[in-house]
Design an enzyme around this catalytic site. Structure first.
Site, mmCIF file in Angstrom:
data_model
loop_
_atom_site.group_PDB
_atom_site.id
_atom_site.type_symbol
_atom_site.label_atom_id
_atom_site.label_comp_id
_atom_site.label_asym_id
_atom_site.label_seq_id
_atom_site.Cartn_x
_atom_site.Cartn_y
_atom_site.Cartn_z
ATOM 1 N N GLU A 154 -0.089 -1.133 5.798
ATOM 2 C CA GLU A 154 0.913 -0.620 6.738
ATOM 3 C C GLU A 154 0.710 0.864 7.011
ATOM 4 O OE1 GLU A 154 4.735 1.160 8.104
ATOM 5 O OE2 GLU A 154 3.568 1.586 6.293
ATOM 6 N N GLU A 155 0.285 1.605 5.998
ATOM 7 C CA GLU A 155 0.081 3.041 6.165
ATOM 8 C C GLU A 155 -1.169 3.352 6.984
ATOM 9 O OE1 GLU A 155 2.393 4.854 5.511
ATOM 10 O OE2 GLU A 155 3.485 4.181 3.739
ATOM 11 N N ASP A 199 12.881 -5.577 7.319
ATOM 12 C CA ASP A 199 11.767 -4.782 6.810
ATOM 13 C C ASP A 199 12.313 -3.452 6.305
ATOM 14 O OD1 ASP A 199 9.172 -4.039 6.179
ATOM 15 O OD2 ASP A 199 8.520 -3.754 8.250
ATOM 16 N N HIS A 229 5.808 10.294 1.382
ATOM 17 C CA HIS A 229 4.507 10.762 1.869
ATOM 18 C C HIS A 229 4.136 12.165 1.395
ATOM 19 C CE1 HIS A 229 3.657 7.789 5.396
ATOM 20 N NE2 HIS A 229 4.290 7.193 4.406
ATOM 21 N N ASP A 256 8.624 4.474 -0.903
ATOM 22 C CA ASP A 256 7.939 3.958 0.292
ATOM 23 C C ASP A 256 6.698 3.170 -0.120
ATOM 24 O OD1 ASP A 256 7.105 3.435 2.875
ATOM 25 O OD2 ASP A 256 6.194 5.401 3.147
ATOM 26 N N ASP A 310 0.823 -1.214 0.000
ATOM 27 C CA ASP A 310 0.000 0.000 0.000
ATOM 28 C C ASP A 310 0.854 1.259 0.000
ATOM 29 O OD1 ASP A 310 0.505 -1.155 2.702
ATOM 30 O OD2 ASP A 310 -0.290 0.763 3.380
#
Length: 576
Positions: A212-213, A241, A537, A178, A147
């Site tokens: 995850e977000e 990770d 982001h 990301d 995601d």
């Protein structure tokens, strides 16, 4: 109601001026005889085994490989796997792009899909398993997430955010850094191994969540349960990770760039900084219910005014303090800087690290290095959301606010809750409000008026267990560090540099929050050089293709170097 613990708050400790030493040249001399030679030893480089496969350097030198990777990552970015905080059902049509993404992965990585077992967990979570021939060796597990965060206004971007545009240096788009770069890099490394008829000795797994977000409960939360049920606790050699601080020169580490002079900006040392722990987190939600009415006859303070006073007080009373004790991984990083970048560190640092005044040391370092470093050592507090009112001439009846905390290693979420109650209770009494603080069901009773309820948004997360980083006692970390050194000291752009591997703490959280029971060796690291993965982001997110290829080098050699390794606990021969 939660049982709340006392909170650690207070004023800063006295000045640490007494910790100073005269000059940088005396840094190492300030350590007791015999100790300075043991300060931040380097793990010996672990070269890839002589297994007949092509060298990992090919990823950064072969134009055909580069072209293939640009195509893979670009096509991955083009699939808009965005998620918001309200997507809670994996069968919701909003998740349709994830199915398209799965189809793309099958197209891009046909060998992986023909050799690996692929489990779909909670519909959209992906677990790839390549079974090894030796069941006595613990598997290794690589993580990433499918995601990405949503786009605000595509018109603000230099190139369309889901075009996957490549300009010859940068690959642009949401998720480029990301973390579709990580996901595509991992699968590319194993696809290229399989293309050379690789057969694993040690089992290798890849697990990719899809939210995850948005805290990760749907994806990683379910995948972790799946893996725990299948393999049991402490069943993996290590987990890698995304995250960490990448690869930085000393001056990259400092927000205010006070420390490095123009002539000493590059001392030939690169710091590789995997995250070996994470701060905890808690979101405290304030829900206030007060009588409404016409705004022409208001009370002295409306509900919005009361919530504002609460936030004002939270930001000014019993403020949090930084602490840097012997258990904090950043201490090791600082010791490495003293040893390997003595001309660049603060002239008082070596002496200060020997002090038992952990608060004053932390405060002086935070003042020297800026907020980026401060919040590695200190709990953060941010009022992020406020809502209330429906009309300009109507008094607000329901007002809410959310305050986000990232909890430092020396504190707990329960302490943060206790502090909030202590600060808010006098304000509630002043306005004759009843208070419910953190009810067991975490629900707000909407029937109550003149009432304030404190809840959490999604529970509380303790600071993560810190993975061991003693080269002498943890062979997994020693080997991981040795492979990292060998890989990045062979990268053409970094040849001639010394790579120092040191763990650090992440101020944010990753999907590893769900994987703690599976191993004590958890590393969070997207291994890109400073400035080569930017604008995560936000607008114009992009990654330098060189950094993407260098990361694949690491994944490729980690798999090879751990494949038949038996994890000998013998003492590691260190480079002192």
């Amino acid at each position: 109601m939660y049982q709340l613990l006392p909170v650690i708050v207070g004023l800063l400790a006295p000045s640490v001026a007494s910790l100073s030493v005269p000059s940088a040249q005396q840094l190492l001399n300030s350590w007791p005889s015999g100790e300075s030679s043991d300060l931040c030893p380097l793990a010996p480089k672990v070269q890839a085994p002589d297994d007949g496969f092509f060298s990992s350097v090919k990823f950064v030198t072969d134009e055909a490989v580069k072209s293939r990777q640009v195509d893979r990552l670009s096509r991955a970015v083009q699939v808009p796997t965005t998620i918001d905080d309200y997507m809670k059902d994996p069968y919701d049509e909003k998740f349709a792009p994830f199915l398209e993404f799965h189809e793309l992965l099958q197209t891009l990585f046909p060998l992986l899909h023909s050799h690996a077992r692929v489990d779909h967990v909670n519909r959209l979570g992906l677990v790839y398993t390549l079974n090894g021939t030796d069941d006595s060796l613990k598997p290794i597990l690589f993580l990433a997430h499918q995601d990405v965060v949503p786009i605000n206004d595509a018109a603000d971007w230099t190139y369309p955010p889901f075009a996957g545009h490549f300009d010859g240096e940068w690959l642009w788009g949401r998720g480029a850094s990301d973390c579709k770069n990580v996901l595509i890099g991992l699968l590319s490394a194993v696809e290229d191994l399989l293309s050379q008829d690789w057969q694993p000795t040690r089992s290798v797994l890849f697990a990719f969540g899809f939210d995850e977000e948005s805290h990760g409960f749907l994806g990683a939360g379910n995948i972790s349960e799946f893996l725990q049920k299948k393999y049991g606790p402490n069943s993996f050699e290590f987990i890698l990770d995304e995250g960490g601080m990448g690869l930085e020169t000393f001056s990259d580490n400092n927000d205010n760039n006070k420390l490095a002079s123009a002539t000493d900006d590059d001392d030939g040392v690169i710091y590789a900084l995997p995250g070996v722990g994470e701060k905890g987190s808690i979101d405290i939600v304030l829900s206030l219910a007060v009588p409404g009415g016409h705004s022409s006859v208001p009370p002295p303070h409306t509900g919005i005014g009361i919530i504002s006073e609460i936030i004002y007080s939270l930001e000014r009373q019993d403020l949090f303090i930084p602490v840097l004790d012997e258990r904090h991984p950043s201490r090791q990083k600082l010791e490495c800087q003293v040893r390997h970048s003595p001309a660049q560190v603060e002239p008082w640092l070596a002496s200060a690290l020997r002090s038992s005044d952990h608060v004053s040391l932390a405060e002086k370092l935070a003042d020297s290095r800026g907020d980026k470093f401060r919040f590695i050592l200190q709990t953060s507090q941010a009022a992020d959301l406020v809502a209330g009112g429906v009309k300009s001439n109507a008094l607000p009846e329901k007002i809410s606010a959310l305050v986000n905390y990232r909890v430092a290693l020396h504190q707990t979420p329960q302490e943060i809750q206790r502090r909030a109650v202590d600060i808010i209770s006098p304000i509630a009494r002043k306005y004759n409000l009843s208070v419910t603080a953190f009810p067991a069901d975490n629900q707000v009773d909407t029937s109550l008026n003149n009432h304030l309820t404190l809840t959490t948004l999604s529970g509380a997360l303790d600071p993560a267990p810190v993975s061991p980083t003693d080269l002498r006692t943890d062979p997994v970390w020693a080997r991981f560090s040795g492979v990292t050194r060998a890989v990045f000291e062979s990268v053409p752009a970094l040849q001639g540099k010394t790579v120092v591997v040191s763990g650090d703490i992440m101020t944010g959280n990753t999907d590893t929050r769900f994987y703690w029971p599976l191993t004590r060796n958890i590393y969070r690291w997207s291994p890109s050089r400073a400035g080569r993965a930017v604008n995560i982001h936000t607008v114009d997110e992009r990654v330098g293709i060189d950094a993407h290829l260098e990361a694949i080098m690491l994944y490729y050699d980690l798999i090879r170097s751990f494949d038949a390794w038996e994890g000998s606990p013998d003492e590691v021969s260190l480079e002192l």
